[in-house]
Design a protein around this motif. Structure first.
Motif, PDB file in Angstrom:
ATOM      1  N   SER A 101      17.930  24.919  29.562  1.00  0.00           N
ATOM      2  CA  SER A 101      18.849  24.088  28.922  1.00  0.00           C
ATOM      3  C   SER A 101      20.012  23.440  29.789  1.00  0.00           C
ATOM      4  O   SER A 101      20.187  24.010  30.953  1.00  0.00           O
ATOM      5  N   LYS A 119      23.262  20.726  21.289  1.00  0.00           N
ATOM      6  CA  LYS A 119      24.018  22.102  20.868  1.00  0.00           C
ATOM      7  C   LYS A 119      23.725  22.383  19.477  1.00  0.00           C
ATOM      8  O   LYS A 119      24.079  21.640  18.354  1.00  0.00           O
ATOM      9  N   CYS A 153      20.133  25.551  13.542  1.00  0.00           N
ATOM     10  CA  CYS A 153      19.860  26.867  13.882  1.00  0.00           C
ATOM     11  C   CYS A 153      18.945  27.510  12.683  1.00  0.00           C
ATOM     12  O   CYS A 153      18.086  28.250  13.072  1.00  0.00           O
ATOM     13  N   ASP A 173      27.335  26.211  28.182  1.00  0.00           N
ATOM     14  CA  ASP A 173      27.068  25.448  26.683  1.00  0.00           C
ATOM     15  C   ASP A 173      25.835  26.213  26.273  1.00  0.00           C
ATOM     16  O   ASP A 173      25.735  26.608  25.213  1.00  0.00           O
ATOM     17  N   SER A 174      24.896  26.634  27.144  1.00  0.00           N
ATOM     18  CA  SER A 174      23.648  27.293  26.662  1.00  0.00           C
ATOM     19  C   SER A 174      24.128  28.543  26.282  1.00  0.00           C
ATOM     20  O   SER A 174      23.501  29.125  25.206  1.00  0.00           O
ATOM     21  N   ALA A 189      25.056  28.268  22.854  1.00  0.00           N
ATOM     22  CA  ALA A 189      24.094  28.082  21.889  1.00  0.00           C
ATOM     23  C   ALA A 189      23.245  29.429  21.486  1.00  0.00           C
ATOM     24  O   ALA A 189      23.009  29.929  20.687  1.00  0.00           O
ATOM     25  N   HIS A 240      28.169  17.436  23.724  1.00  0.00           N
ATOM     26  CA  HIS A 240      29.297  18.571  23.753  1.00  0.00           C
ATOM     27  C   HIS A 240      30.583  17.734  23.915  1.00  0.00           C
ATOM     28  O   HIS A 240      31.556  18.232  24.097  1.00  0.00           O
TER      29      HIS A 240
END
Lengths: 405, 405
Positions: A14, A84, A90, A112-113, A116, A267
């Protein structure tokens, strides 16, 4: 054939790729393949986007030579993503995980990953679905917390330092003012690496501007005049992420002043790379304000761009090795019973450079980034300190040796 | 101490430096130092400017290790110059040559430098002053006549090909349109080298635009739409020297449209490098005209800039060796009695890549440049042919091997 009765694995990549993110992928895959408790190893195409689309590559049966070639290839071999995942996203990931009996999720990326991965992991816990979720760090920005440094940084730093070394000799041969714009949205780690090849006080870069220090065009002009007056030339390292006194990105302010739309990712981060605007603006500003006849003033700007993270064939050996090991350790931690976490590199307190790998909490790595600390920036805010050089030098794994006449 | 009774030597470097121009310098110096007939070896700082200023470096006594480090250092170790000597300038050069009993003059450079050497040489003949004048070729542009290829090109081509390889993997990981602007004012040799790392029909660059083919923005848009529609991404190589249908440089036309002053060197050539304007213009043009929602269209432009000729630690081994040999041969030719000339590389008609070195007339190398021939450009004018790939591949001395999943 793979054994479907064992816990299956999803692994993805990612964010912005690096020269060694595939080393981490291969490190995890080779460790997982050695285990009896692992079933299918499914590589997700383009990160979380590939999971919800069930777009997987079978990684159980890729032959070792091909895997080794992949490890030595820059950029994300599985494809990357800037998505994201939110609640709905999810839920789709879970449906896919349950359907495929996925019990291990490895996500290679930046902060950021990690965030996640943290969200997916919390949803799994809340659903009483046993999932082992590991983040494997990568970023050329070197801005993740907990870890001493990030896989990907050493190779980008080696590229940037080598670029400054050669460009400095070029600028000495045809003297003038040379501005080089380096990647780094919020942190100046990579820009600072421009100095790592200096072997002489007259070597460039003579000035270094990082996002951690508010950028003043007046101070910039005064700094350049001083160096140019003394050496007859000036090589400058500028981060693409420099911000003015109000905290506004100089690149964004400039783009808006020129009437350009500023792209933002999912983001909310503004798009800074892939444009030469900042370098051109700074060059034009110096041409207009140096009070040197333009016929005799040579001002050039280069923006190093995506080559810093993707150039083929020039990664740091140290970085390669460490990125591989981070992948291996994440796989080993997950298989040894840890439910979640990230891998952090710990520098040992030894005379030679030596590291160990430890587990970090996902929540400690997610979201918040790590800036260049004050002690790595000089008092005038236009250069780096010896402490930074001692910190960063081992990570590039050696630089070319140049000669002068 | 040097022996002043022997013929003395002046050697200088000129024009845009390369990664291997110092190999040629060292090749000439080591050959001259082996001879009994040579006295002082004087390196001119910044080419002809250093001669008239009598700003010389003694090259007789530099130790061999340092000389070897210099050979492996990019850019001109003696300093370079963009001066083109006129009648008055040449008179000053002669005064310095006579005063210092200089009987050998070596000038390492491109076609402008060959022309400077030719002028100095003709003035020497006219004055009955015995002077042996040799040009030693260098240019990343690969645009000198007579020689099969130019020292400096192979290393720049290796850099450009490796950059495209890594960037292509990066662009595949995060798909979109990627424009890379490559150096080359009048000839597309270096831009064409972007294709040398392709191993698959889906690999980039998918489009190649060179100065030899008039550039139409409409055709460019149609080309990009076709590739993007088919592959979902498009990597593009564009020469900084592309010209529109009227022969006007697209970069110059753009700079003037934006109200920027266009710098010209002493040869009247416009300054194209050191700015990201062309890439940014092409990216903005595509964003405005692709008719794809901007939220889903990723367009980025990089301008490779001076790194192409100066990046440290990544030269082509073949190029290094050949540049060294050109310096050695020029020295040998001058000492064996030839009065003037340039060194040309001749490719032998053998199954393995093999070359020989021959003497060329200064007047055949001076001024006029060599464009990419028609048979190296595809019929649509947006790519290169297999003939070009066969020609250029041996010159880069090997490229990284990448792997895919």
């Amino acid at each position: 054939m793979s054994d479907f009765s064992k816990g299956n694995v999803v692994i993805g990549q990612s964010g912005g790729p690096t020269a060694v993110i595939n080393q981490s992928l291969v490190g995890a895959v080779e460790t997982l393949r050695d285990s009896d408790t692992i079933g299918r190893i499914m590589g997700a195409r383009h990160g979380v986007a590939g999971i919800v689309a069930e777009n997987f590559v079978d990684l159980n049966d890729v032959d070792a030579d091909r895997l080794e070639a992949v490890a030595n290839t820059p950029a994300a071999a599985l494809g990357s993503s800037r998505d994201k995942p939110d609640e709905v996203y999810c839920r789709k990931i879970f449906d896919v995980f349950k359907k495929n009996d996925v019990r291990y999720f490895f996500y290679i990326g930046g902060n950021d990953s990690a965030d996640a991965a943290r969200i997916v992991n919390e949803m799994a816990s809340a659903s009483d679905y046993e999932l082992r979720t590991f983040h494997i760090p990568k970023t050329i920005d070197n801005d993740l917390r907990v870890t001493d440094h990030c896989p990907g940084y050493g190779s980008a730093a080696k590229f940037v330092a080598s670029a400054f070394m050669g460009d400095d000799r070029d600028s000495a041969a045809l003297p003038g003012i040379k501005i080089n714009v380096v990647m780094g949205r919020d942190a100046g780690w990579l820009t600072a690496a421009g100095v790592l090849g200096r072997s002489d006080p007259a070597d460039g870069p003579h000035l270094v501007y990082v996002p951690e220090v508010p950028f003043s065009t007046e101070q910039f002009l005064a700094d350049v005049k001083e160096i140019y007056g003394r050496l007859g030339r000036c090589q400058i390292a500028v981060s693409e992420g420099i911000k003015d006194m109000t905290g506004t990105s100089v690149t964004v302010a400039l783009a808006e002043a020129l009437g350009h739309r500023v792209e933002r990712d999912s983001h909310g981060n503004p798009q800074l790379s892939g444009s030469g605007a900042l370098g051109d603006f700074l060059a034009d500003y110096l041409k207009a304000n140096m009070k040197v006849p333009l016929e005799t003033l040579r001002v050039r700007a280069d923006t190093f761009g995506y080559l810093q993270r993707s150039f083929a064939g020039y990664a740091s050996e140290v970085d390669r090795r460490e990125a591989r090991e981070c992948g291996r350790r994440a796989a080993a931690l997950a298989m040894s019973g840890d439910l979640d976490g990230s891998v952090a590199i710990k520098r040992l307190d030894s005379s030679e450079y030596e590291v160990d790998y430890v587990r970090a909490e996902l929540s400690d790595v997610a979201r918040v980034t790590k800036s260049l600390p004050k002690e790595y920036i000089n008092d005038r805010g236009n250069g780096v300190t010896e402490e930074f050089i001692s910190y960063a030098t081992p990570l590039v794994g050696g630089l070319p040796v140049l000669g002068k006449l």
